[in-house]
Design a protein around this motif. Structure first.
Motif, PDB file in Angstrom:
ATOM      1  N   ALA A  22       0.638  -1.175  -0.041  1.00  0.00           N
ATOM      2  CA  ALA A  22       0.030   0.055  -0.002  1.00  0.00           C
ATOM      3  C   ALA A  22       0.742   1.291   0.132  1.00  0.00           C
ATOM      4  CB  ALA A  22      -1.132  -0.019   1.258  1.00  0.00           C
ATOM      5  N   ARG A  23       2.031   1.255   0.817  1.00  0.00           N
ATOM      6  CA  ARG A  23       2.662   2.535   0.748  1.00  0.00           C
ATOM      7  C   ARG A  23       3.560   2.844  -0.451  1.00  0.00           C
ATOM      8  NH1 ARG A  23       5.870  -1.589   3.085  1.00  0.00           N
ATOM      9  NH2 ARG A  23       7.818  -1.971   2.317  1.00  0.00           N
ATOM     10  N   ASP A  24       3.774   1.808  -1.453  1.00  0.00           N
ATOM     11  CA  ASP A  24       4.345   2.083  -2.581  1.00  0.00           C
ATOM     12  C   ASP A  24       3.393   2.353  -3.843  1.00  0.00           C
ATOM     13  OD1 ASP A  24       6.841   1.521  -1.349  1.00  0.00           O
ATOM     14  OD2 ASP A  24       6.827  -0.488  -1.657  1.00  0.00           O
ATOM     15  N   ARG A  25       2.120   2.036  -3.640  1.00  0.00           N
ATOM     16  CA  ARG A  25       1.230   2.201  -4.778  1.00  0.00           C
ATOM     17  C   ARG A  25       1.576   3.646  -5.457  1.00  0.00           C
ATOM     18  NH1 ARG A  25      -4.053  -1.081  -2.567  1.00  0.00           N
ATOM     19  NH2 ARG A  25      -2.997  -3.257  -2.685  1.00  0.00           N
ATOM     20  N   LEU A  26       1.282   4.609  -4.455  1.00  0.00           N
ATOM     21  CA  LEU A  26       1.152   6.001  -5.165  1.00  0.00           C
ATOM     22  C   LEU A  26       2.435   6.428  -5.659  1.00  0.00           C
ATOM     23  CD1 LEU A  26      -0.329   8.667  -5.798  1.00  0.00           C
ATOM     24  CD2 LEU A  26       0.208   9.445  -3.631  1.00  0.00           C
ATOM     25  N   PRO A  27       3.384   6.266  -4.988  1.00  0.00           N
ATOM     26  CA  PRO A  27       4.776   6.690  -5.620  1.00  0.00           C
ATOM     27  C   PRO A  27       5.158   5.915  -6.847  1.00  0.00           C
ATOM     28  CG  PRO A  27       5.065   6.262  -3.307  1.00  0.00           C
ATOM     29  CD  PRO A  27       3.692   5.762  -3.702  1.00  0.00           C
ATOM     30  N   VAL A  28       5.069   4.623  -7.011  1.00  0.00           N
ATOM     31  CA  VAL A  28       5.265   3.941  -8.242  1.00  0.00           C
ATOM     32  C   VAL A  28       4.260   4.367  -9.216  1.00  0.00           C
ATOM     33  CG1 VAL A  28       5.408   1.699  -9.482  1.00  0.00           C
ATOM     34  CG2 VAL A  28       6.287   2.134  -7.106  1.00  0.00           C
ATOM     35  N   TRP A  29       3.020   4.567  -9.154  1.00  0.00           N
ATOM     36  CA  TRP A  29       2.011   4.780 -10.231  1.00  0.00           C
ATOM     37  C   TRP A  29       2.276   6.049 -10.635  1.00  0.00           C
ATOM     38  CZ3 TRP A  29      -1.322   1.774 -12.719  1.00  0.00           C
ATOM     39  CH2 TRP A  29      -2.259   2.603 -13.455  1.00  0.00           C
ATOM     40  N   ARG A  30       2.604   7.206  -9.631  1.00  0.00           N
ATOM     41  CA  ARG A  30       3.067   8.592 -10.239  1.00  0.00           C
ATOM     42  C   ARG A  30       4.349   8.634 -11.107  1.00  0.00           C
ATOM     43  NH1 ARG A  30       2.502  12.985  -5.524  1.00  0.00           N
ATOM     44  NH2 ARG A  30       2.558  14.132  -7.072  1.00  0.00           N
ATOM     45  N   GLU A  31       5.149   7.827 -10.627  1.00  0.00           N
ATOM     46  CA  GLU A  31       6.419   8.010 -11.310  1.00  0.00           C
ATOM     47  C   GLU A  31       6.381   7.146 -12.605  1.00  0.00           C
ATOM     48  OE1 GLU A  31      10.453   8.639 -12.351  1.00  0.00           O
ATOM     49  OE2 GLU A  31       9.287   9.491 -10.743  1.00  0.00           O
ATOM     50  N   VAL A  32       6.037   5.889 -12.518  1.00  0.00           N
ATOM     51  CA  VAL A  32       5.985   5.200 -13.919  1.00  0.00           C
ATOM     52  C   VAL A  32       4.858   5.401 -14.795  1.00  0.00           C
ATOM     53  CG1 VAL A  32       6.022   2.761 -14.588  1.00  0.00           C
ATOM     54  CG2 VAL A  32       7.146   3.256 -12.480  1.00  0.00           C
ATOM     55  N   PHE A  33       3.681   5.287 -14.344  1.00  0.00           N
ATOM     56  CA  PHE A  33       2.626   5.593 -15.133  1.00  0.00           C
ATOM     57  C   PHE A  33       2.295   7.195 -15.445  1.00  0.00           C
ATOM     58  CE2 PHE A  33      -1.769   6.070 -16.455  1.00  0.00           C
ATOM     59  CZ  PHE A  33      -1.962   5.034 -17.250  1.00  0.00           C
ATOM     60  N   GLY A  34       2.369   7.959 -14.313  1.00  0.00           N
ATOM     61  CA  GLY A  34       2.189   9.336 -14.637  1.00  0.00           C
ATOM     62  C   GLY A  34       3.270  10.199 -15.273  1.00  0.00           C
ATOM     63  N   GLN A  35       4.515  10.043 -14.778  1.00  0.00           N
ATOM     64  CA  GLN A  35       5.476  10.942 -14.988  1.00  0.00           C
ATOM     65  C   GLN A  35       6.214  10.367 -16.306  1.00  0.00           C
ATOM     66  OE1 GLN A  35       6.604  14.021 -13.550  1.00  0.00           O
ATOM     67  NE2 GLN A  35       5.100  13.478 -12.051  1.00  0.00           N
ATOM     68  N   MET A  36       6.330   9.022 -16.495  1.00  0.00           N
ATOM     69  CA  MET A  36       7.125   8.627 -17.748  1.00  0.00           C
ATOM     70  C   MET A  36       5.992   8.083 -18.672  1.00  0.00           C
ATOM     71  SD  MET A  36       9.885   6.052 -15.299  1.00  0.00           S
ATOM     72  CE  MET A  36      10.454   5.325 -16.766  1.00  0.00           C
ATOM     73  N   VAL A  37       4.951   7.597 -18.617  1.00  0.00           N
ATOM     74  CA  VAL A  37       4.151   6.960 -19.606  1.00  0.00           C
ATOM     75  C   VAL A  37       3.153   7.931 -20.053  1.00  0.00           C
ATOM     76  CG1 VAL A  37       2.460   5.178 -20.137  1.00  0.00           C
ATOM     77  CG2 VAL A  37       4.348   4.727 -18.507  1.00  0.00           C
ATOM     78  N   VAL A  38       2.418   8.369 -19.374  1.00  0.00           N
ATOM     79  CA  VAL A  38       1.121   9.459 -19.750  1.00  0.00           C
ATOM     80  C   VAL A  38       1.555  10.895 -19.472  1.00  0.00           C
ATOM     81  CG1 VAL A  38      -0.577   7.743 -19.689  1.00  0.00           C
ATOM     82  CG2 VAL A  38      -0.180   9.216 -17.531  1.00  0.00           C
ATOM     83  N   ARG A  39       2.746  11.332 -19.126  1.00  0.00           N
ATOM     84  CA  ARG A  39       3.136  12.704 -18.683  1.00  0.00           C
ATOM     85  C   ARG A  39       2.086  13.517 -18.109  1.00  0.00           C
ATOM     86  NH1 ARG A  39       7.858  13.496 -19.278  1.00  0.00           N
ATOM     87  NH2 ARG A  39       7.644  15.594 -20.166  1.00  0.00           N
TER      88      ARG A  39
END
Length: 326
Positions: A22-39
Motif C-alpha cells: 500500500a505504501r508504494d502504490r502512489l509513488p510507483v504509479w506517479r513515477e512510472v505511469f504518470g511521469q514516464m508513460v502518460v506525462r
C-alpha cells in the motif's frame, strides 16, 4: 493523458497497483505511469487508499488509455508540457462526473460525456469518485487539417448520446480487445480512423445524416457497428433497414450508401449473413433440431425460400449439407 511523440510500432502496456504494498502504490504509479508513460502529475484524494489499474495502447499517431482509479486529480504542468515534443489533442471521458479546467475555463463534465483538452496548455482534471477513465489522443497537427478552418476544439463538450462518440469508444474497445500485436501498417490505419472519428465528433450534423466531410475511418466504424447490430438481430424476420437506421441515429439512405461503398446492399448482406449462420447451425450436429427451426432462428419465415436461397448460395440443399455434403 498520453503523449505520442513520433510514429513507432504499436504496443500495449497494462499496469496495476494491486501487487504493490500500500505504501508504494502512489509513488510507483506517479513515477512510472504518470511521469514516464502518460506525462501527468497524479494526486489521489485525501484520506483515500490509492489503487489504480489501466491499459495503454500506443499506435503510430494515436494513443488510447483506459484506467480505473480511486478519486484523483491529474494535471499537465508547465514542466511536463515542456518535455513533450508534440502538441496533442485529447478526448477525455469517464463513467462519473469530472471537473475539467484549462486556461481559465472550467466545466463539470457529466458522467459519460466527453471533452476535448489540449495537451500543450495547462489543465486539471479531477474526480471525486472512483472512476473508469478513458483518454484518446492524437497530434494536433494531424487533427487540425480535418477540421473546418480556424476551429479550435479545445474544451468542446460532446454529449454521451453522440453516436460518433459511441463509435469512437467502441472502436477503441475493439483495439484494446485485440490480443495479438498490431502491425505498423494496421496501427497507422487505426490511428487514421481515430483521427477521422475525433474530427467528425467535433462537427456532427443534426439532420439525421452525418456531416458531408465524414471520412473513411468514421464510415468504416459506422458500417462495422451496423453489421454487428444486424448480427445481433438476425433472428428477427422483420428486421429492416429502417429499424437499423433508427438504432444508429442515421437515415436509411445513409445506411444504403455505406453498403453501396462495399459494392453490396443491405438486403444482400442480411441474406448472406442469415445463410452463413444457418450453415453453421446445420453443421453443428444438432440433429434433433429441424431444418425449419434452424431457418426460423436465422430469420427466414418461409422454408421454401430458405431452401432455394441456400441451394443457390452453396450449391447443395440444406438437408444434403446436414447429412455430410460438401
Amino acid at each position: 493523458m498520453e503523449n505520442v511523440n513520433e510514429p513507432a510500432p504499436s504496443s500495449s502496456l497494462f499496469l496495476t497497483t494491486a501487487a504493490l504494498p500500500a505504501r508504494d502504490r502512489l509513488p510507483v504509479w506517479r513515477e512510472v505511469f504518470g511521469q514516464m508513460v502518460v506525462r501527468l502529475d497524479i494526486e489521489p484524494a485525501k484520506d483515500t487508499a490509492f489503487h489504480a489499474e489501466g491499459e495503454l495502447l500506443m499506435l503510430p499517431g494515436a494513443a488510447c488509455s483506459s484506467v480505473s482509479a480511486t478519486p484523483f486529480r491529474v494535471s499537465r504542468t508547465p514542466k511536463l508540457i515542456a518535455g513533450d515534443e508534440t502538441d496533442m489533442m485529447f478526448v477525455v471521458t469517464a463513467d462519473v462526473p469530472l471537473h475539467v479546467a484549462q486556461n481559465g475555463r472550467e466545466h463539470i463534465l457529466d458522467a459519460g460525456d466527453a471533452i476535448f483538452v489540449r495537451g500543450g496548455e495547462r489543465s486539471v482534471i479531477q474526480s471525486h469518485d472512483r472512476a473508469k477513465f478513458t483518454n484518446i489522443s492524437v497530434p494536433i497537427d494531424d487533427l487540425m487539417p480535418l477540421l473546418p478552418a480556424c476551429q479550435n476544439p479545445s474544451m468542446t463538450v460532446v454529449n454521451r448520446q453522440s453516436d460518433v462518440l459511441g463509435l469512437l469508444l467502441g472502436y477503441v474497445r475493439l483495439l484494446h480487445a485485440r490480443h495479438k500485436p498490431h502491425s505498423s501498417e494496421f496501427g497507422r490505419l487505426a490511428a487514421g480512423h481515430i483521427r477521422d472519428l475525433m474530427a467528425t465528433m467535433i462537427g456532427s450534423g443534426s439532420d439525421g445524416d452525418p456531416p458531408a466531410y465524414e471520412r473513411g475511418g468514421v464510415r468504416a466504424a459506422r458500417l462495422r457497428a451496423i453489421k454487428a447490430d444486424i448480427g445481433r438481430h438476425l433472428g428477427e424476420p422483420a428486421l429492416s433497414i429502417g429499424a437499423v437506421a433508427v438504432r444508429h441515429g442515421i437515415s436509411p439512405r445513409y445506411v444504403r450508401k455505406l453498403f453501396q461503398d462495399e459494392q453490396t446492399t443491405f438486403s444482400d448482406f442480411l441474406l448472406l449473413l442469415r445463410l452463413e449462420r444457418s450453415r453453421q447451425l446445420l453443421r453443428s450436429g444438432h440433429t434433433a433440431t429441424t431444418i425449419a427451426s434452424i431457418a426460423h432462428a436465422c430469420g427466414f419465415n418461409d422454408l421454401s425460400y430458405f431452401n432455394r436461397t441456400f441451394r443457390r448460395r452453396f450449391g447443395i440443399t440444406p438437408s444434403d449439407f446436414r447429412n455430410g455434403g460438401p
